[in-house]
Design a protein around this motif. Structure first.
Motif, PDB file in Angstrom:
ATOM      1  N   UNK A 126      35.976  19.654 -26.739  1.00  0.00           N
ATOM      2  CA  UNK A 126      35.684  19.055 -28.249  1.00  0.00           C
ATOM      3  C   UNK A 126      34.814  17.480 -27.943  1.00  0.00           C
ATOM      4  N   UNK A 127      35.452  16.854 -26.748  1.00  0.00           N
ATOM      5  CA  UNK A 127      35.087  15.621 -26.801  1.00  0.00           C
ATOM      6  C   UNK A 127      33.668  15.744 -26.192  1.00  0.00           C
ATOM      7  N   UNK A 128      33.580  16.691 -25.241  1.00  0.00           N
ATOM      8  CA  UNK A 128      32.010  16.674 -24.708  1.00  0.00           C
ATOM      9  C   UNK A 128      31.028  17.020 -25.772  1.00  0.00           C
ATOM     10  N   UNK A 129      31.343  18.084 -26.600  1.00  0.00           N
ATOM     11  CA  UNK A 129      30.414  18.441 -27.781  1.00  0.00           C
ATOM     12  C   UNK A 129      30.068  17.300 -28.558  1.00  0.00           C
ATOM     13  N   UNK A 130      31.094  16.338 -29.268  1.00  0.00           N
ATOM     14  CA  UNK A 130      31.042  15.185 -29.707  1.00  0.00           C
ATOM     15  C   UNK A 130      30.078  14.429 -29.084  1.00  0.00           C
ATOM     16  N   UNK A 131      30.167  14.102 -27.744  1.00  0.00           N
ATOM     17  CA  UNK A 131      29.257  13.301 -27.177  1.00  0.00           C
ATOM     18  C   UNK A 131      27.790  13.921 -26.837  1.00  0.00           C
ATOM     19  N   UNK A 132      27.652  15.213 -27.218  1.00  0.00           N
ATOM     20  CA  UNK A 132      26.410  15.737 -27.091  1.00  0.00           C
ATOM     21  C   UNK A 132      25.506  15.645 -28.204  1.00  0.00           C
ATOM     22  N   UNK A 133      26.253  15.027 -29.461  1.00  0.00           N
ATOM     23  CA  UNK A 133      25.294  14.928 -30.742  1.00  0.00           C
ATOM     24  C   UNK A 133      24.349  13.510 -30.610  1.00  0.00           C
ATOM     25  N   UNK A 134      24.899  12.201 -29.973  1.00  0.00           N
ATOM     26  CA  UNK A 134      24.141  11.295 -29.567  1.00  0.00           C
ATOM     27  C   UNK A 134      22.807  11.532 -28.615  1.00  0.00           C
ATOM     28  N   UNK A 135      23.143  12.558 -27.703  1.00  0.00           N
ATOM     29  CA  UNK A 135      21.968  12.863 -26.762  1.00  0.00           C
ATOM     30  C   UNK A 135      21.016  13.729 -27.442  1.00  0.00           C
ATOM     31  N   UNK A 136      21.421  14.564 -28.297  1.00  0.00           N
ATOM     32  CA  UNK A 136      20.577  15.564 -28.884  1.00  0.00           C
ATOM     33  C   UNK A 136      19.751  14.419 -29.897  1.00  0.00           C
ATOM     34  N   UNK A 138      19.003  11.413 -29.192  1.00  0.00           N
ATOM     35  CA  UNK A 138      18.047  10.870 -28.153  1.00  0.00           C
ATOM     36  C   UNK A 138      16.880  11.537 -27.921  1.00  0.00           C
ATOM     37  N   UNK A 139      16.864  12.970 -27.885  1.00  0.00           N
ATOM     38  CA  UNK A 139      15.677  13.558 -27.483  1.00  0.00           C
ATOM     39  C   UNK A 139      14.863  14.172 -28.770  1.00  0.00           C
ATOM     40  N   UNK A 140      15.158  13.502 -29.759  1.00  0.00           N
ATOM     41  CA  UNK A 140      14.530  13.760 -31.203  1.00  0.00           C
ATOM     42  C   UNK A 140      15.088  14.907 -32.016  1.00  0.00           C
ATOM     43  N   UNK A 141      16.280  15.304 -31.866  1.00  0.00           N
ATOM     44  CA  UNK A 141      16.914  16.439 -32.514  1.00  0.00           C
ATOM     45  C   UNK A 141      17.966  15.787 -33.375  1.00  0.00           C
ATOM     46  N   UNK A 142      18.543  16.552 -34.208  1.00  0.00           N
ATOM     47  CA  UNK A 142      19.590  16.049 -35.103  1.00  0.00           C
ATOM     48  C   UNK A 142      21.036  16.145 -34.400  1.00  0.00           C
ATOM     49  N   UNK A 143      21.911  15.311 -34.835  1.00  0.00           N
ATOM     50  CA  UNK A 143      23.270  15.466 -34.445  1.00  0.00           C
ATOM     51  C   UNK A 143      23.733  16.837 -34.822  1.00  0.00           C
ATOM     52  N   UNK A 157      11.706  22.710 -29.288  1.00  0.00           N
ATOM     53  CA  UNK A 157      12.886  22.300 -29.537  1.00  0.00           C
ATOM     54  C   UNK A 157      14.051  22.433 -28.444  1.00  0.00           C
ATOM     55  N   UNK A 158      13.999  23.815 -27.935  1.00  0.00           N
ATOM     56  CA  UNK A 158      14.971  24.138 -27.005  1.00  0.00           C
ATOM     57  C   UNK A 158      14.665  23.452 -25.623  1.00  0.00           C
ATOM     58  N   UNK A 159      13.220  23.051 -25.449  1.00  0.00           N
ATOM     59  CA  UNK A 159      13.140  22.349 -24.170  1.00  0.00           C
ATOM     60  C   UNK A 159      13.840  21.076 -24.406  1.00  0.00           C
ATOM     61  N   UNK A 160      13.734  20.295 -25.539  1.00  0.00           N
ATOM     62  CA  UNK A 160      14.482  19.048 -25.846  1.00  0.00           C
ATOM     63  C   UNK A 160      15.937  19.255 -25.468  1.00  0.00           C
ATOM     64  N   UNK A 161      16.631  20.462 -25.891  1.00  0.00           N
ATOM     65  CA  UNK A 161      17.797  20.595 -25.526  1.00  0.00           C
ATOM     66  C   UNK A 161      18.138  20.471 -24.292  1.00  0.00           C
TER      67      UNK A 161
END
Ligand SMILES: Nc1ncnc2c1ncn2[C@@H]1O[C@H](COP(=O)(O)OP(=O)(O)O)[C@@H](O)[C@H]1O
Ligand SMILES: [Mg+2]
Length: 263
Positions: A126-136, A138-143, A157-161
């Motif tokens: 759960x914590x790691x998934x929450x931290x994935x949001x700002x990373x997404x 950062x690569x131009x996707x949405x939280x 988009x998948x390459x950004x992931x």
């Protein structure tokens, strides 16, 4: 000071042949010496099949050299203790070309990006998934894209992931293996400008593997040519590399698609 990542006299052979043919050894890497300094931005070019991806896999510790060594911060990874080895695996990340095959279609983007944080930082899911949001973001996707699955993204988009996943464990080196080669020109340009932005902002070292001299010329501050199983030349620009007149360069130039109109 020792290089961040260095390959010393690396050899790698593969067995070739099957049931009906005599087994032969394919000697792909024949004494590769390559150093990547902190913050370096190195392009690696060469003919298709010359061993660029093999070199990448060896540098990432995914395959072992048959001879020679891979050193991280001066230490041979084959001889390092478990803690240093884990530090090496965290610090050197990769983005591959075939994004569809490098993600689990049943996982959400958030889970995909969370995986290395769970592995390397011991975070809960759960914590790691929450931290994935700002990373997404950062690569131009949405939280909120963290809740989508791979089929709901376009190729770019998948390459950004996948880029977000590579950045998640806070690496020092990222290897891009033909990471934009399967994207169309416009999407490719956008992903390249993202990669450039991340590199400059985070001071990461890059090994950018590509058969496309134009992409490397636009992105990298240095370029190495792989030919005959070794690093045949290393120059500070594609222009200087072309000036060496190496036969492999002629082929790479000939394989470039025509420039897009108006560019
Ligand atoms: N796992 C493997 N087993 C057998 N042969 C391989 C393997 N991986 C790569 N090769 C062969 O090694 C050579 C170099 O491949 P590769 O490193 O993928 O080149 P590049 O990335 O420059 O196109 C090719 O001839 C390829 O067929
Ligand atoms: Mg390859």
């Amino acid at each position: 000071m020792s290089a961040l990542l260095s390959l010393k006299n690396v050899h790698r052979r593969y067995r070739r042949g099957g049931f009906f043919t005599r087994t032969e050894m394919l000697h792909v890497l024949r004494g590769v010496d390559l150093e990547l300094e902190e913050g370096a931005s190195l392009g690696l070019v060469g003919r298709s099949g010359c061993g660029k991806s093999t070199l990448g896999r060896v540098a990432l510790g995914l395959e072992r050299p048959d001879k020679g060594s891979v050193c991280f911060r001066g230490e041979d990874i084959a001889a390092s203790d478990p803690a240093s080895y884990a530090e090496f695996r965290r610090s050197v990340q990769v983005v591959f070309q075939n994004v569809q095959n490098s993600v689990n279609p049943r996982m959400t983007a958030g889970e995909i990006v969370a995986e290395p944080m769970r592995n390397f930082f011991g975070l809960s899911k759960a914590e790691a998934v929450e931290r994935s949001r700002p990373l997404l973001e950062q690569v131009g996707l949405k939280a909120s894209d963290a809740d989508k699955r791979p089929t709901q993204f376009s190729g770019g988009e998948l390459q950004r992931v996948c880029i977000a996943r590579a950045l998640a464990p806070k690496p020092r080196v990222v290897v891009f293996d033909e990471a934009v080669s399967s994207l169309d020109m416009l999407v490719q340009a956008r992903v390249l400008s993202l990669i450039e932005h991340i590199r400059d902002e985070q001071g990461l070292a890059f090994l950018f593997i590509s058969h496309d001299l134009r992409v490397v010329a636009g992105l990298c501050r240095e370029v190495a040519l792989m030919a005959d199983g070794v690093i045949a030349a290393r120059k500070s620009s594609v222009k200087e590399l072309v000036a060496t007149g190496h036969p492999a360069i002629g082929e790479l130039l000939a394989s470039l698609p025509p420039a897009a109109p108006g560019r």
